[in-house]
Design a protein around this motif. Structure first.
Motif, PDB file in Angstrom:
ATOM      1  N   TRP A 146     -11.426  -1.021 -11.889  1.00 31.10           N
ATOM      2  CA  TRP A 146     -10.754  -2.268 -12.265  1.00 31.10           C
ATOM      3  C   TRP A 146     -11.353  -2.822 -13.544  1.00 31.10           C
ATOM      4  N   TRP A 219      -2.959  -2.245   4.155  1.00 30.32           N
ATOM      5  CA  TRP A 219      -2.714  -3.469   3.392  1.00 30.32           C
ATOM      6  C   TRP A 219      -1.673  -4.342   4.085  1.00 30.32           C
ATOM      7  N   GLN A 227       0.171  -6.134  -5.316  1.00 27.64           N
ATOM      8  CA  GLN A 227      -0.162  -4.904  -6.025  1.00 27.64           C
ATOM      9  C   GLN A 227       1.037  -4.201  -6.650  1.00 27.64           C
TER      10      GLN A 227
ATOM     11  N   ASN B  31     -11.025   0.266  -0.432  1.00 32.35           N
ATOM     12  CA  ASN B  31      -9.743  -0.224  -0.930  1.00 32.35           C
ATOM     13  C   ASN B  31      -8.801  -0.622   0.200  1.00 32.35           C
ATOM     14  N   SER B  48      -9.497  -8.585  -2.733  1.00 38.89           N
ATOM     15  CA  SER B  48      -9.874  -8.267  -4.116  1.00 38.89           C
ATOM     16  C   SER B  48     -11.095  -9.100  -4.490  1.00 38.89           C
ATOM     17  N   ALA B  64      -7.099  -2.200  -7.655  1.00 39.15           N
ATOM     18  CA  ALA B  64      -6.888  -2.230  -6.209  1.00 39.15           C
ATOM     19  C   ALA B  64      -7.942  -3.116  -5.554  1.00 39.15           C
TER      20      ALA B  64
END
Lengths: 321, 102
Positions: A146, A219, A227, B31, B48, B64
């Motif tokens: 990231w 998720w 996302q 993740n 996050s 992610a």
């Protein structure tokens, strides 16, 4: 960046673009014909600027004035509305310093910085190592891949990384350096995720995406929305057409798209990435020896204005629709 | 005293069984994650990582999510899947049994 900063950046881009095409108008007095001047940027008279902007917006909605740049009751000059990124570094070439959070061998540092600088081949932004605390601070620790976006890195506390490249070593495949390091460098330059462009998000079936990422990542819907399903606001960006081969685009499987075809995702900086970078981060000033740092602004030449041509208003063309 | 237990699967590996106490919070550098079976463990979220910027705003990087938070709620035993690696390319799923003691 505040409103004044946006306006200055946009004016600088317009000026640099004018210089790049050889507009000598302001330096030679602004009105005299110069047979040697070559191609010039020609501007419409003031009375037609608003109409021209309306026509441009009708022809292509991305030409529309940006709402967040509205000044009270007025709107910025159309010449200043050709480009915008919320975390933009500005058109004057800059070199961002780079440091590493963990002890990192010299060859690995050099390899990573070399890939950050893949963008410098096309635009005016570059990266250089520093033994101090860099503008860009890279960790290879846990947390995945990231980066913070553009000028946001200046707001990150100095003891925190601005970019994460988990597990990168000299043994990491060169393809991964191209795909990942260059992608994260793109974020540092202010480029968001390309797969969040409306045209690509429209290809995704939300229910399939929720099921897929729940099954593969655990998720929740909110994370999937964040996302992959929330498109970038088109009024806050300007760029090329949505490009699934951009380095800034994730690969998404055909099992979550409406047409069954995958969103391919980029593996390296592609020609559209390169040309867009060259447009918003012009190299011309760096080639002329004018460059800045993130803490010391470069001396910017006095802005030039395009040559204004005029004629009898009775000769104006009136468009009807 | 409850504990914050930091688990880094890619660096330290995952034990086949993790024994914790009620009230403990487990932070996994991953993740994604999910509770495959069992009871006693609550998935607080897949998050996050973000920081407080020097201007006081909360800043979140593009990428992610990187943290999975679990909480040991009651005595029991649960199997938890932990997903690491690039979620869009090559995710790696590993499992750990979490035994919650009083």
């Amino acid at each position: 960046m505040d409103e004044t900063g946006y306006m200055k950046a946009l004016r600088d881009i317009a000026r640099i673009a004018g210089e790049a095409v050889g507009d000598q108008a302001s330096s030679d007095g602004g009105g005299a014909f110069d047979a040697d001047a070559g191609c010039r940027v020609m501007a419409l008279p003031d009375r037609l600027q608003t109409k021209a902007a309306e026509v441009a917006a009708k022809e292509n909605p991305t030409n529309a004035p940006l709402q967040e740049l509205a000044l009270g009751d007025g709107v910025l000059d159309p010449l200043q509305l050709t480009i915008y990124t919320g975390r933009y570094w500005g058109p004057v070439p800059k070199t961002l310093t780079v440091s590493f959070m963990e002890a990192t061998a010299a060859d690995l540092r050099a390899r990573i910085v070399e890939h950050l600088n893949a963008w410098a081949k096309y635009g005016g932004m570059s990266f250089t190592q520093t033994s101090g605390t860099g503008d860009v601070r890279i960790s290879r620790g846990p947390g995945g891949y990231w980066s913070y976006l553009g000028t946001d890195i200046k707001l990150i506390p100095a003891n925190r990384q601005t970019m994460n490249l988990q597990g990168f070593t000299m043994s990491t495949d060169e393809k991964e350096y191209r795909r990942v390091v260059r992608h994260e460098a793109g974020h540092t330059l202010g480029f968001p995720h390309e797969h969040m462009r409306q045209a690509l998000v429209n290809r995704i079936d939300p229910e399939k995406a929720y099921e897929y990422f729940k099954r593969t990542q655990g998720w929740p819907k909110e994370m999937v929305d964040q996302q992959v399903l929330t498109p970038l606001d088109p009024t806050k960006i300007i760029g090329t057409e949505a490009d699934q081969d951009s380095i800034m685009c994730y690969q998404l499987p055909g099992s979550i798209t409406k047409d069954g075809k995958p969103i391919r995702g980029g593996l390296d900086i592609n020609p559209l990435d390169a040309s867009f970078t060259a447009t918003i981060y012009p190299k011309i000033l760096r080639d002329q020896g004018v460059a800045g740092t993130t803490t010391e602004a470069a001396e910017v030449p006095v802005p030039r204005t395009p040559t204004v041509v005029d004629w009898d208003p009775q000769e104006d063309v009136v468009l009807t629709s | 005293m409850s504990r914050l237990i930091d688990v880094r699967p890619d660096e330290d590996g995952l034990p086949p069984e993790l024994v914790v106490a009620v009230g403990d919070v487990i932070r996994v550098a991953a993740n994604g994650g999910r509770i495959r079976s069992g009871s006693g463990v609550e998935l607080l979220g897949v998050l996050s990582e973000s920081v407080v910027g020097t201007d006081g705003s909360v800043l979140t990087p593009l990428g992610a999510p990187g943290a999975v938070l679990l909480r040991a709620r009651s005595p029991g035993r649960a199997v938890v899947d932990v997903i690491t690696g690039d979620p869009f390319r090559a995710p790696v799923t590993r499992s750990v049994t979490i035994r919650v003691e009083t």
